[in-house]
Design an enzyme around this catalytic site. Structure first.
Site, PDB file in Angstrom:
ATOM      1  N   THR A 174     -39.220  26.472 -10.718  1.00  0.00           N
ATOM      2  CA  THR A 174     -40.100  24.656 -10.817  1.00  0.00           C
ATOM      3  C   THR A 174     -40.167  24.235 -11.683  1.00  0.00           C
ATOM      4  O   THR A 174     -40.444  25.045 -12.771  1.00  0.00           O
ATOM      5  CB  THR A 174     -41.020  24.767  -9.526  1.00  0.00           C
ATOM      6  OG1 THR A 174     -42.207  25.585 -10.360  1.00  0.00           O
ATOM      7  CG2 THR A 174     -41.105  26.154  -8.972  1.00  0.00           C
ATOM      8  N   HIS A 175     -39.719  22.800 -11.871  1.00  0.00           N
ATOM      9  CA  HIS A 175     -39.672  22.481 -13.352  1.00  0.00           C
ATOM     10  C   HIS A 175     -38.339  23.264 -14.598  1.00  0.00           C
ATOM     11  O   HIS A 175     -39.309  22.578 -15.637  1.00  0.00           O
ATOM     12  CB  HIS A 175     -41.181  21.925 -13.635  1.00  0.00           C
ATOM     13  CG  HIS A 175     -42.004  21.567 -12.979  1.00  0.00           C
ATOM     14  ND1 HIS A 175     -42.385  20.201 -12.350  1.00  0.00           N
ATOM     15  CD2 HIS A 175     -42.524  21.866 -11.819  1.00  0.00           C
ATOM     16  CE1 HIS A 175     -42.893  20.173 -11.188  1.00  0.00           C
ATOM     17  NE2 HIS A 175     -43.501  21.051 -10.736  1.00  0.00           N
TER      18      HIS A 175
ATOM     19  N   SER B  33     -12.872  26.678 -27.596  1.00  0.00           N
ATOM     20  CA  SER B  33     -12.950  25.555 -28.355  1.00  0.00           C
ATOM     21  C   SER B  33     -12.060  25.366 -29.171  1.00  0.00           C
ATOM     22  O   SER B  33     -11.005  26.538 -29.978  1.00  0.00           O
ATOM     23  CB  SER B  33     -14.390  25.838 -29.106  1.00  0.00           C
ATOM     24  OG  SER B  33     -14.135  24.761 -30.642  1.00  0.00           O
TER      25      SER B  33
ATOM     26  N   GLU C 178     -18.037  22.259 -15.204  1.00  0.00           N
ATOM     27  CA  GLU C 178     -18.460  20.719 -16.048  1.00  0.00           C
ATOM     28  C   GLU C 178     -18.014  19.554 -15.438  1.00  0.00           C
ATOM     29  O   GLU C 178     -18.151  18.357 -15.185  1.00  0.00           O
ATOM     30  CB  GLU C 178     -18.537  20.705 -17.668  1.00  0.00           C
ATOM     31  CG  GLU C 178     -19.396  21.651 -18.463  1.00  0.00           C
ATOM     32  CD  GLU C 178     -19.623  21.562 -19.849  1.00  0.00           C
ATOM     33  OE1 GLU C 178     -18.418  21.029 -20.431  1.00  0.00           O
ATOM     34  OE2 GLU C 178     -19.442  23.047 -20.407  1.00  0.00           O
TER      35      GLU C 178
ATOM     36  N   GLN D 125      -7.476  -2.665   3.708  1.00  0.00           N
ATOM     37  CA  GLN D 125      -6.173  -1.461   2.826  1.00  0.00           C
ATOM     38  C   GLN D 125      -7.280  -0.612   2.123  1.00  0.00           C
ATOM     39  O   GLN D 125      -6.335   0.239   1.449  1.00  0.00           O
ATOM     40  CB  GLN D 125      -5.852  -2.762   2.897  1.00  0.00           C
ATOM     41  CG  GLN D 125      -4.619  -1.988   1.983  1.00  0.00           C
ATOM     42  CD  GLN D 125      -3.011  -2.515   1.748  1.00  0.00           C
ATOM     43  OE1 GLN D 125      -2.329  -2.544   2.391  1.00  0.00           O
ATOM     44  NE2 GLN D 125      -2.688  -3.102   0.810  1.00  0.00           N
TER      45      GLN D 125
ATOM     46  N   ASN E  98     -16.219  28.109 -22.899  1.00  0.00           N
ATOM     47  CA  ASN E  98     -17.206  27.312 -22.433  1.00  0.00           C
ATOM     48  C   ASN E  98     -16.696  27.277 -20.401  1.00  0.00           C
ATOM     49  O   ASN E  98     -15.824  27.638 -20.130  1.00  0.00           O
ATOM     50  CB  ASN E  98     -16.610  25.967 -22.869  1.00  0.00           C
ATOM     51  CG  ASN E  98     -16.947  25.761 -24.365  1.00  0.00           C
ATOM     52  OD1 ASN E  98     -18.166  26.012 -24.845  1.00  0.00           O
ATOM     53  ND2 ASN E  98     -15.767  24.846 -25.109  1.00  0.00           N
TER      54      ASN E  98
ATOM     55  N   LYS F 173      -8.303   3.668   1.705  1.00  0.00           N
ATOM     56  CA  LYS F 173      -7.029   5.041   2.184  1.00  0.00           C
ATOM     57  C   LYS F 173      -7.580   5.216   0.680  1.00  0.00           C
ATOM     58  O   LYS F 173      -7.081   6.660   0.210  1.00  0.00           O
ATOM     59  CB  LYS F 173      -6.249   4.326   2.666  1.00  0.00           C
ATOM     60  CG  LYS F 173      -5.639   4.300   3.486  1.00  0.00           C
ATOM     61  CD  LYS F 173      -3.975   4.310   3.850  1.00  0.00           C
ATOM     62  CE  LYS F 173      -4.152   2.457   3.994  1.00  0.00           C
ATOM     63  NZ  LYS F 173      -4.988   1.529   4.577  1.00  0.00           N
TER      64      LYS F 173
ATOM     65  N   ASN G 260      -2.343  -3.090  13.098  1.00  0.00           N
ATOM     66  CA  ASN G 260      -3.689  -3.034  12.473  1.00  0.00           C
ATOM     67  C   ASN G 260      -3.915  -1.690  13.429  1.00  0.00           C
ATOM     68  O   ASN G 260      -4.853  -1.082  12.766  1.00  0.00           O
ATOM     69  CB  ASN G 260      -4.261  -4.227  13.795  1.00  0.00           C
ATOM     70  CG  ASN G 260      -4.233  -4.865  12.326  1.00  0.00           C
ATOM     71  OD1 ASN G 260      -3.330  -5.326  11.377  1.00  0.00           O
ATOM     72  ND2 ASN G 260      -4.534  -6.491  12.241  1.00  0.00           N
TER      73      ASN G 260
ATOM     74  N   LYS H 263     -16.311  30.827 -29.201  1.00  0.00           N
ATOM     75  CA  LYS H 263     -16.871  29.455 -27.770  1.00  0.00           C
ATOM     76  C   LYS H 263     -16.334  30.278 -26.592  1.00  0.00           C
ATOM     77  O   LYS H 263     -15.032  30.176 -27.032  1.00  0.00           O
ATOM     78  CB  LYS H 263     -17.619  27.904 -28.159  1.00  0.00           C
ATOM     79  CG  LYS H 263     -17.645  27.818 -28.594  1.00  0.00           C
ATOM     80  CD  LYS H 263     -19.136  27.431 -28.329  1.00  0.00           C
ATOM     81  CE  LYS H 263     -19.296  26.106 -27.323  1.00  0.00           C
ATOM     82  NZ  LYS H 263     -19.806  24.856 -27.917  1.00  0.00           N
TER      83      LYS H 263
ATOM     84  N   SER I 240       0.602  -1.118   0.110  1.00  0.00           N
ATOM     85  CA  SER I 240      -0.039   0.408   0.038  1.00  0.00           C
ATOM     86  C   SER I 240       1.066   1.523   0.082  1.00  0.00           C
ATOM     87  O   SER I 240       0.323   2.289   0.211  1.00  0.00           O
ATOM     88  CB  SER I 240      -1.031   0.226   1.420  1.00  0.00           C
ATOM     89  OG  SER I 240      -0.370  -0.053   2.331  1.00  0.00           O
TER      90      SER I 240
ATOM     91  N   TYR J 146      -9.827  -7.434  11.970  1.00  0.00           N
ATOM     92  CA  TYR J 146      -9.273  -6.445  10.732  1.00  0.00           C
ATOM     93  C   TYR J 146      -9.190  -7.526  10.162  1.00  0.00           C
ATOM     94  O   TYR J 146      -9.192  -9.095   9.922  1.00  0.00           O
ATOM     95  CB  TYR J 146      -7.561  -6.218  11.138  1.00  0.00           C
ATOM     96  CG  TYR J 146      -6.619  -5.752   9.840  1.00  0.00           C
ATOM     97  CD1 TYR J 146      -7.099  -4.017   9.386  1.00  0.00           C
ATOM     98  CD2 TYR J 146      -6.074  -7.143   8.602  1.00  0.00           C
ATOM     99  CE1 TYR J 146      -6.059  -3.679   8.544  1.00  0.00           C
ATOM    100  CE2 TYR J 146      -5.596  -6.122   7.588  1.00  0.00           C
ATOM    101  CZ  TYR J 146      -5.413  -4.414   7.503  1.00  0.00           C
ATOM    102  OH  TYR J 146      -4.811  -4.391   6.376  1.00  0.00           O
TER     103      TYR J 146
HETATM  104  N1  ARG Z   1      -1.271  -1.641   4.860  1.00  0.00           N
HETATM  105  C1  ARG Z   1      -2.102  -1.929   5.981  1.00  0.00           C
HETATM  106  C2  ARG Z   1      -3.717  -1.241   5.376  1.00  0.00           C
HETATM  107  O1  ARG Z   1      -3.559  -0.634   5.007  1.00  0.00           O
HETATM  108  C3  ARG Z   1      -1.836  -1.749   7.280  1.00  0.00           C
HETATM  109  C4  ARG Z   1      -2.386  -2.941   8.076  1.00  0.00           C
HETATM  110  C5  ARG Z   1      -1.435  -4.242   8.074  1.00  0.00           C
HETATM  111  N2  ARG Z   1      -2.233  -5.454   9.100  1.00  0.00           N
HETATM  112  C6  ARG Z   1      -2.582  -6.379   8.524  1.00  0.00           C
HETATM  113  N3  ARG Z   1      -2.294  -7.240   9.744  1.00  0.00           N
HETATM  114  N4  ARG Z   1      -1.698  -6.517   7.384  1.00  0.00           N
HETATM  115  O2  ARG Z   1      -4.801  -1.499   6.528  1.00  0.00           O
END
Ligand code: ARG
Length: 459
Positions: free
Chosen positions: A154-155, A276, A289, A321, A284, A324, A109, A282, A22, A316
């Protein structure tokens, strides 16, 4: 080298390592990871779980690692499994046995559950300040246009007269609630999971209150399983961010409509528009958007988080993971959208005459005409409504407006009419009289803008 090398005989397959790692998205938490480790080491030392000497060495070296990463002297290894492993490995390289002691009574964890909370706490603050900035620009614009008459819809059909200031403040109100939602979510998240260990706490005599208070948390989390398995806060923040994106997307949609030739209520500043490659005429509204378009990916992030969690047994699981990338993308996208959005709104030119002209067409004073028959002539509203409907049909046939319909024609439909009707259906008056609390009258706009500005000072 892997953390679990004692149990294993082989190194991980390189491709598997990439899949499992990660580091590409959690290295942004390096400061928070180090901040958490400093608090943990301080507490371990204070409790005599490690020696005071080791605690001091760890704290000093953690600070140096942070400085070195910040200055670029230490590069984060892209092959590391995650940021926690990288920082611990670096400490161990530098301090030997003392470095290895940082992970006493801790698991990745509870460490990762802590780091995300610390990171999101800062992200929430950043979001709040950007959203508040937009709300305050809307207040400023609303005050400039407190008596600018426009048709309310409205609408998407012209309905009743309002002021442009009132329209803008509707969005400021939504943004105030967005701010409150993010702040609430932050408060609920603000509990420290350190000490939950892998899942079952620890037998070491930790002072969890101490780490919680060193890191600015309200208290430690009360259940070790919940401490490491909870990602409610990610989903909650992603929802608050999604709803804010809905609000930005709706305003974007209006900005896009308003800047079209069909409306021409506003003109965006050149700095916040695009041209454009083929059509020289144009201009824009690309930024608006894009904001409207990006709302979709943020809702996707929220769905990813909810779906990732729904089937997970406690505690866990590696699925987590995935939290994130989703929550960081949601937060980053909103921040990225707000950056050009605030000055785009601030610099847009409002073309009052076009709003006023649009308000003059579409019979948006028809309700006021009916109300006149009720309040001045004592007719029941349903009768007044029907009479006004006939008048509107008449005007449509003649291609004129209620303002320009001669009094004789009014009288032909209902004898009760007199010249007073023209005053009653005057658009400025119609708006001025909508003084009910929450209504669009210019006076109200000024009061509401002030009230929002005062709220922005304290929330
Ligand atoms: N990189 C892991 C995460 O983002 C960290 C925790 C890892 N823990 C484990 N028991 N593998 O969740």
């Amino acid at each position: 080298m892997k953390l679990w090398k004692g149990r294993f005989e082989k190194e991980a397959d390189p491709k598997t390592n990439d899949f499992n790692s990660s580091i590409s998205f959690d290295s942004r938490m390096f400061k928070e990871d180090i901040e958490g480790s400093i608090a943990h080491a301080t507490m371990l030392g204070a409790q005599g779980i490690i020696s005071a000497d080791d605690a001091e060495k760890l704290i000093n070296e953690l600070k140096k690692v942070r400085e070195d990463i910040e200055s670029g002297a230490l590069l984060i290894d892209p092959d590391a499994e995650d940021i926690h492993t990288f920082v611990e490995g670096e400490l161990t390289k530098r301090l030997g046995d003392a470095g290895k002691r940082i992970h006493t009574a801790r698991s990745r964890n509870d460490q990762v559950a802590l780091d995300i909370r610390l990171t999101l706490r800062k992200e929430c603050d950043a979001l709040v300040s950007q959203i508040k900035e937009l709300a305050s620009v809307l207040c400023k614009k609303a005050k400039e246009h407190y008596d600018t008459v426009m048709p309310g819809y409205t609408h998407l059909q012209r309905a009743q007269p309002i002021t442009f200031g009132h329209h803008l403040l509707a969005y400021a109100e939504m943004l105030l609630r967005d701010v409150e939602r993010i702040k609430d979510a932050k408060e609920r998240m603000n509990y420290c999971p350190l000490g939950s260990g892998a899942l079952a706490g620890t037998t070491y005599p930790l002072d969890r209150n101490m780490t919680a208070s060193l890191l600015g948390f309200t208290a430690p989390t009360a259940n070790s399983l919940d401490g490491v398995a909870d990602r409610d806060f990610c989903a909650e923040i992603a929802f608050a961010v999604s709803l804010c994106m809905v609000h930005l997307s709706r305003l974007s949609e209006e900005i896009i409509l308003w800047s079209s030739w069909e409306y021409k209520f506003i003109e965006l500043d050149d700095a916040f528009s695009t041209g454009s490659s083929i059509m020289p005429q144009k201009k824009n509204p690309d930024l608006a958007e894009l904001v409207r378009g990006k709302s979709g990916r943020v809702f996707g992030d929220l769905m990813a988080l909810l779906t990732m969690m729904k089937g997970l047994p406690l505690a866990y699981n590696k699925d987590m993971q995935e939290d994130k990338e989703a929550i960081f993308d949601a937060v980053d996208t909103l921040k990225m959208c707000l950056t050009p959005f605030v000055p785009m709104v601030d610099t847009m030119r409002v073309i009052k005459e076009n709003m006023r002209n649009a308000a003059a067409k579409g019979f948006i004073n028809a309700t006021d005409c009916a109300d006149y028959l009720v309040s001045h002539k004592g007719l029941p509203f349903r009768d007044a409504y029907k009479i006004t409907g006939e008048l509107v049909a008449l005007c449509i046939n003649k291609g004129i407006t209620l303002e320009t319909l001669p009094i004789e024609e009014y009288k032909n439909v209902c004898e009760d009419f007199d010249e007073g009707v023209y005053e009653a259906i005057n658009l400025e008056k119609c708006v001025r009289d909508r003084l009910v609390y929450g209504g669009p009258a210019p006076e109200n706009v000024l009061k509401e803008a002030k009230a929002i500005e005062e709220k922005l000072e304290i929330i």
